[in-house]
Design a protein around this motif. Structure first.
Motif, PDB file in Angstrom:
ATOM      1  N   ARG A 401      24.150  33.377  37.322  1.00  0.00           N
ATOM      2  CA  ARG A 401      25.044  32.444  38.002  1.00  0.00           C
ATOM      3  C   ARG A 401      26.380  32.351  37.272  1.00  0.00           C
ATOM      4  N   ALA A 402      26.342  32.421  35.950  1.00  0.00           N
ATOM      5  CA  ALA A 402      27.578  32.360  35.175  1.00  0.00           C
ATOM      6  C   ALA A 402      28.482  33.545  35.482  1.00  0.00           C
ATOM      7  N   GLU A 403      27.901  34.721  35.695  1.00  0.00           N
ATOM      8  CA  GLU A 403      28.704  35.888  36.036  1.00  0.00           C
ATOM      9  C   GLU A 403      29.401  35.692  37.377  1.00  0.00           C
ATOM     10  N   THR A 404      28.707  35.099  38.329  1.00  0.00           N
ATOM     11  CA  THR A 404      29.325  34.810  39.629  1.00  0.00           C
ATOM     12  C   THR A 404      30.518  33.887  39.470  1.00  0.00           C
ATOM     13  N   VAL A 405      30.373  32.876  38.587  1.00  0.00           N
ATOM     14  CA  VAL A 405      31.475  31.932  38.348  1.00  0.00           C
ATOM     15  C   VAL A 405      32.678  32.656  37.760  1.00  0.00           C
ATOM     16  N   VAL A 406      32.450  33.525  36.779  1.00  0.00           N
ATOM     17  CA  VAL A 406      33.559  34.238  36.132  1.00  0.00           C
ATOM     18  C   VAL A 406      34.278  35.143  37.128  1.00  0.00           C
ATOM     19  N   ARG A 407      33.529  35.879  37.922  1.00  0.00           N
ATOM     20  CA  ARG A 407      34.155  36.785  38.891  1.00  0.00           C
ATOM     21  C   ARG A 407      34.907  36.001  39.955  1.00  0.00           C
ATOM     22  N   ARG A 408      34.404  34.823  40.289  1.00  0.00           N
ATOM     23  CA  ARG A 408      35.109  33.983  41.273  1.00  0.00           C
ATOM     24  C   ARG A 408      36.401  33.429  40.685  1.00  0.00           C
ATOM     25  N   LEU A 409      36.366  33.053  39.398  1.00  0.00           N
ATOM     26  CA  LEU A 409      37.568  32.499  38.764  1.00  0.00           C
ATOM     27  C   LEU A 409      38.659  33.554  38.611  1.00  0.00           C
ATOM     28  N   LEU A 410      38.265  34.791  38.301  1.00  0.00           N
ATOM     29  CA  LEU A 410      39.237  35.854  38.057  1.00  0.00           C
ATOM     30  C   LEU A 410      39.513  36.701  39.295  1.00  0.00           C
ATOM     31  N   CYS A 411      38.861  36.376  40.433  1.00  0.00           N
ATOM     32  CA  CYS A 411      38.985  37.200  41.650  1.00  0.00           C
ATOM     33  C   CYS A 411      38.655  38.659  41.320  1.00  0.00           C
ATOM     34  N   TRP A 412      37.573  38.839  40.613  1.00  0.00           N
ATOM     35  CA  TRP A 412      37.183  40.153  40.118  1.00  0.00           C
ATOM     36  C   TRP A 412      36.386  40.895  41.184  1.00  0.00           C
ATOM     37  N   ASP A 413      36.806  42.113  41.466  1.00  0.00           N
ATOM     38  CA  ASP A 413      36.109  42.952  42.441  1.00  0.00           C
ATOM     39  C   ASP A 413      35.118  43.826  41.688  1.00  0.00           C
ATOM     40  N   SER A 414      33.834  43.460  41.768  1.00  0.00           N
ATOM     41  CA  SER A 414      32.799  44.190  41.029  1.00  0.00           C
ATOM     42  C   SER A 414      32.527  45.565  41.607  1.00  0.00           C
ATOM     43  N   SER A 415      32.999  45.841  42.821  1.00  0.00           N
ATOM     44  CA  SER A 415      32.776  47.156  43.415  1.00  0.00           C
ATOM     45  C   SER A 415      33.695  48.221  42.832  1.00  0.00           C
ATOM     46  N   ILE A 416      34.736  47.801  42.120  1.00  0.00           N
ATOM     47  CA  ILE A 416      35.685  48.734  41.518  1.00  0.00           C
ATOM     48  C   ILE A 416      35.212  49.061  40.113  1.00  0.00           C
ATOM     49  N   ALA A 417      34.961  50.310  39.849  1.00  0.00           N
ATOM     50  CA  ALA A 417      34.505  50.748  38.534  1.00  0.00           C
ATOM     51  C   ALA A 417      35.704  50.936  37.622  1.00  0.00           C
ATOM     52  N   ILE A 418      35.526  50.515  36.354  1.00  0.00           N
ATOM     53  CA  ILE A 418      36.598  50.655  35.373  1.00  0.00           C
ATOM     54  C   ILE A 418      36.537  52.057  34.781  1.00  0.00           C
ATOM     55  N   ASN A 419      37.682  52.706  34.737  1.00  0.00           N
ATOM     56  CA  ASN A 419      37.761  54.057  34.182  1.00  0.00           C
ATOM     57  C   ASN A 419      37.752  53.977  32.667  1.00  0.00           C
ATOM     58  N   GLU A 420      36.609  54.306  32.059  1.00  0.00           N
ATOM     59  CA  GLU A 420      36.487  54.206  30.611  1.00  0.00           C
ATOM     60  C   GLU A 420      37.329  55.239  29.882  1.00  0.00           C
TER      61      GLU A 420
END
Length: 828
Positions: A401-420
């Motif tokens: 649930r905490a991860e959902t809160v963080v992504r909602r606060l930052l408008c984070w799109d989890s479907s986008i993969a970060i290029n390491e």
């Protein structure tokens, strides 16, 4: 009490009657007296149970004490004002009396907890927005959920069903409980405490978005969230001078519940203006108490530990979280563009509330995992107030649930993969449509930056690296902008102390070295005024000195960095101070005449950097010899961040720290070290870094020589005697320890004059030394045995030789080579 017609959204109680106010003001309520009476009452019957009878020393039957008078009076008063508690809570003086009543009654009665919650029913929202009522609401919620010190409602005093505690409760609340049985009246006291608590929080839930942005309502919401989560925030470090007194002191006296107690009204005094130059040289106010908190499980009554309440509380907590996030919970993880929620993150009341909510959710998620998954192999430094080392935060897991809160606060799109593979993070930042701008915006806001720091400390390892990439913290130009900002630099400090692996450390050190190298964050504010009046000029450049960044960078390299990282940050610091430090041998006239020569000299020193001896006074803010001629006990002015950085330098690899250890021991004299050892910050950072660190065997010998004439003075001082004890333990040989004990044995009267000196006498076995060498050695052996036993229990076994891993590895290799040579010789 009849409710007035609604003038707005919230139900407002009527004003209390003058008779009720006078009655409450005349009650001599004292929580300490009530606690003392209750303890005496309980201890009498407990002794009788253990002794098997009630006889006294003369053989006769001992008279049983009466029920605590203060407690019975408090129950009677609470039942009398039951229907006007909400009204009294809105007045300044009566509200404090009501809080005292709540604390006394809820401490020893479960029925009183239900009565308090029922008395505030339908008025929770209005009280939460009231200046005085909000304090009463917080106290009621917290004390109602807290575990009783002793439940005297059902206490066995040997009278069975006619126990005195039960009779007092029936006399006080009998009418209210009868109303509940008959089902009449909305002011009755229901039988279920969990039901009352859930009902109270549901009242607040309807107006959660309005209360979140209210200066008083946000505090009540925080208390409600803590009760639902079963956790609370406690101070990570005890306040200076807050020694616990009394053996029987419990959580209600000295713990978290004691913090809900408000003191007596103080007269309005004019605040004295602080004189300039008297504060400690620290960006974060190193002289003030650090109000760092940790999350801890709340001790609640047995009824609130049931599975039914936990299920209801978890569901209500999730509903509250959805309301505060402006989410209906049906978006299916879809990214919502920035809006009202992002504005709340920077609100003075809503911002801290969201940060605390995230910490609670992270705590709940961490403790809901199996024990095997909780274990973490990461090596964390021991929390320390003087060193500014904060306790680690529980980290939430993926899908929580905490991860959902963080992504909602930052408008984070989890479907986008970060290029390491993108080392600079530019491509990653471009892929996230909103997160990069939100991170940049939050870092510059006083409240939003606190939320961002919380996210960095609570997030899992992979997401931490992604945040650094998207936020541009791996880019030197962007990182420089963050560091130069008055608020954003604290976010960078939070990142430095929360990095997760050596790869992150290397990337951060690579960027920070370029910023430290030019000296821009090491030089203080410069004034462009040329007059001698001392007045500040409006053209003065802003203070870009960021020693906190240097301190946290050194802490990061000492705990998680490699020797290469440590060497790079040290070299950058030496070159940074060389970029603006003028040569000591040139005066102003010579500097004006030979500007070209100075430029060349600075250019050469910039490439080479200052030596460690020249750098130490700039870092610590203490000029060698400045304490000469000063009276004993004078205030020492140190750069707090620089002194803490010195501590971590002493933990570096031997080839890197040796110049710094020898430099400190060489440039400072006897009076300087005496002042440092008798200063709280200096003793913990400098002296403990030398005597507790890997170089203690070398440093202890030199310090004994330096402080030979001042050891006796320090042995009787409140702070200095700790250094004397550590100095004795750090000495490598018994001969060195014997010489120190011999020196102290000449002043037994002075050492025995106070508790500090007597402690030194015990640690150094001074009296035993006078009895003979064998007795002295036996006393030290006993002390060593106790220390080893404690270290084995706590798991903090220290190396007695004071060597780091690099030296030990070399010794092991050398021993192996010697063994091989011996084998070859024996074969031959």
């Amino acid at each position: 009490m009849v409710e007035e017609p609604d003038n707005g959204e919230y139900g407002r109680p009527r004003r209390p009657g003058p008779e009720t106010v006078s009655y409450l003001a005349g009650l001599p309520l004292d929580e300490n007296i009530a606690a003392q009476q209750a303890r005496e009452y309980v201890s009498h019957f407990r002794k009788r149970e253990t002794s098997g009878g009630g006889g006294n020393e003369d053989g006769g039957e001992e008279e049983a004490p009466e029920y605590p008078p203060m407690l019975s009076a408090a129950h009677a008063a609470l039942s009398s004002v039951f229907r006007e508690v909400a009204s009294l809570a809105c007045e300044e003086i009566p509200s404090q009396q009501v809080e005292t009543l709540i604390r006394i009654c809820c401490r020893y009665s479960l029925v009183a907890k239900r009565a308090v919650l029922a008395s505030l029913s339908t008025y929770w929202v209005f009280l939460s927005t009231h200046r005085f009522g909000s304090h009463v609401a917080q106290t009621a919620l917290r004390c109602a959920a807290a575990e009783c010190e002793e439940n005297l409602d059902e206490f066995d005093d040997g009278q069975g069903d006619k126990c005195e505690g039960r009779l007092v409760i029936e006399d006080s609340y009998g009418g209210l409980l009868e109303d509940a049985d008959e089902g009449g009246g909305a002011v009755a006291v229901p039988r279920s405490l969990p039901e009352l608590l859930v009902r109270s929080v549901e009242e607040l839930k309807q107006f959660a978005t309005e209360l979140a942005v209210h200066v008083c309502g946000s505090h009540v919401l925080r208390t409600a969230l803590c009760v639902l989560a079963g956790a609370e925030f406690v101070e990570a470090f005890a306040r200076p001078g807050s020694n616990q007194q009394g053996v029987a002191a419990g959580e209600w006296d000295t713990g978290v519940l004691a913090a809900t107690r408000r003191g007596k009204l103080k007269g309005k005094k004019k605040k004295k203006k602080k004189k300039r130059g008297t504060a400690t040289m620290d960006e974060g106010g190193g002289g003030s108490h650090q109000e760092a908190t940790v999350v801890k499980a709340m001790k609640v009554v047995l009824e609130l530990q049931s599975e039914g309440f936990r299920t209801d509380a978890d569901a209500l907590l999730n509903e509250m979280v959805d309301i505060l996030l402006f989410s209906d919970g049906k978006n299916g993880g879809e990214v919502v563009p920035p809006g009202e929620l992002q504005q709340c993150t920077c609100h003075p009341s809503a911002g801290p509330l969201l940060a605390q909510m995230l910490r609670l959710l992270s705590y709940c998620d961490f403790h809901s995992r199996p024990i095997s998954k909780k274990k973490d192999s990461r090596k964390e430094a021991e929390p320390d107030r003087r060193l500014g080392i904060l306790p680690p935060e529980p980290r939430y897991s993926h899908g929580s649930r905490a991860e959902t809160v963080v992504r909602r606060l930052l408008c984070w799109d989890s479907s986008i993969a970060i290029n390491e593979g993108d080392a600079d993070g530019e491509e990653s930042g471009a892929k996230q449509p909103h997160a990069g701008d939100i991170i940049y915006g939050l870092s510059g806001e006083p409240r939003g930056s606190i939320l961002l720091e919380t996210i960095f400390r609570c997030c899992p390892d992979p997401f931490h690296d992604e945040l650094c990439s998207v936020g541009g913290f791996y880019e030197e130009a962007t990182l420089r902008e963050y560091i130069q900002h008055g608020v954003s630099n604290y976010v960078v400090q939070a990142i430095l102390i929360s990095v997760r692996n050596r790869e992150q450390v290397s990337r951060m050190v690579k960027c920070i070295c370029g910023i430290v190298d030019d000296g821009s964050i090491l030089k203080g504010k410069t004034n462009l005024s040329n007059d001698d009046s001392g007045a500040e000029d409006s053209r003065a450049k802003p203070n870009n000195r960021r020693m906190g960044i240097v301190w946290r960078a050194f802490e990061m390299c000492a705990t998680k960095g490699s020797s290469q990282d440590q060497e790079q940050i040290l070299s950058a610091l030496l070159r940074g101070f060389a970029s603006f430090a003028a040569p000591l041998e040139d005066d102003d006239a010579a500097a004006d005449e030979k500007k070209s020569d100075d430029k060349k000299r600075r250019k050469r020193s910039k490439a080479k950097g200052l030596s460690a001896e020249e750098c130490i006074p700039h870092l610590m803010g203490l000029t060698p010899g400045s304490c000469e001629g000063q009276p004993d006990g004078h205030r020492l002015m140190l750069d707090a961040a620089g002194a803490r950085a010195i501590y971590h330098v002493f933990q570096f690899k031997e080839r890197l720290r040796s110049d710094w250890v020898n430099g400190v021991l060489r440039i400072y004299g006897q009076e300087d070290f005496a002042s440092i050892a008798n200063d709280g910050l200096g003793s913990r950072c400098v002296m403990d870094g030398l005597l507790d660190g890997p170089s203690r065997s070398i440093a202890s010998k030199k310090l004994v020589e330096k402080l030979s004439d001042r050891i006796l003075y320090l042995a009787t001082e409140r702070v200095g005697h700790h250094m004397v004890e550590k100095l004795f333990r750090a000495l490598p040989t018994m001969e060195d320890k014997a010489s120190l004990s011999a020196e102290l044995s000449h002043s037994l009267n002075r050492l025995g004059s106070n508790a500090m000196g007597r402690s030194v006498m015990t640690t150094c076995a001074v009296k035993e030394y006078l009895e003979g060498e064998s007795v002295w050695r036996e006393a030290l052996a006993k002390q060593k045995g106790k220390e080893n036993w404690l270290e084995e229990i706590t798991g903090k076994k220290e190396d007695s030789d004071g060597e780091d891993e690099e030296v030990k590895t070399k010794k092991r290799k050398k021993d192996k080579k010697e063994k091989k040579r011996k084998r070859k010789r024996s074969v031959e």
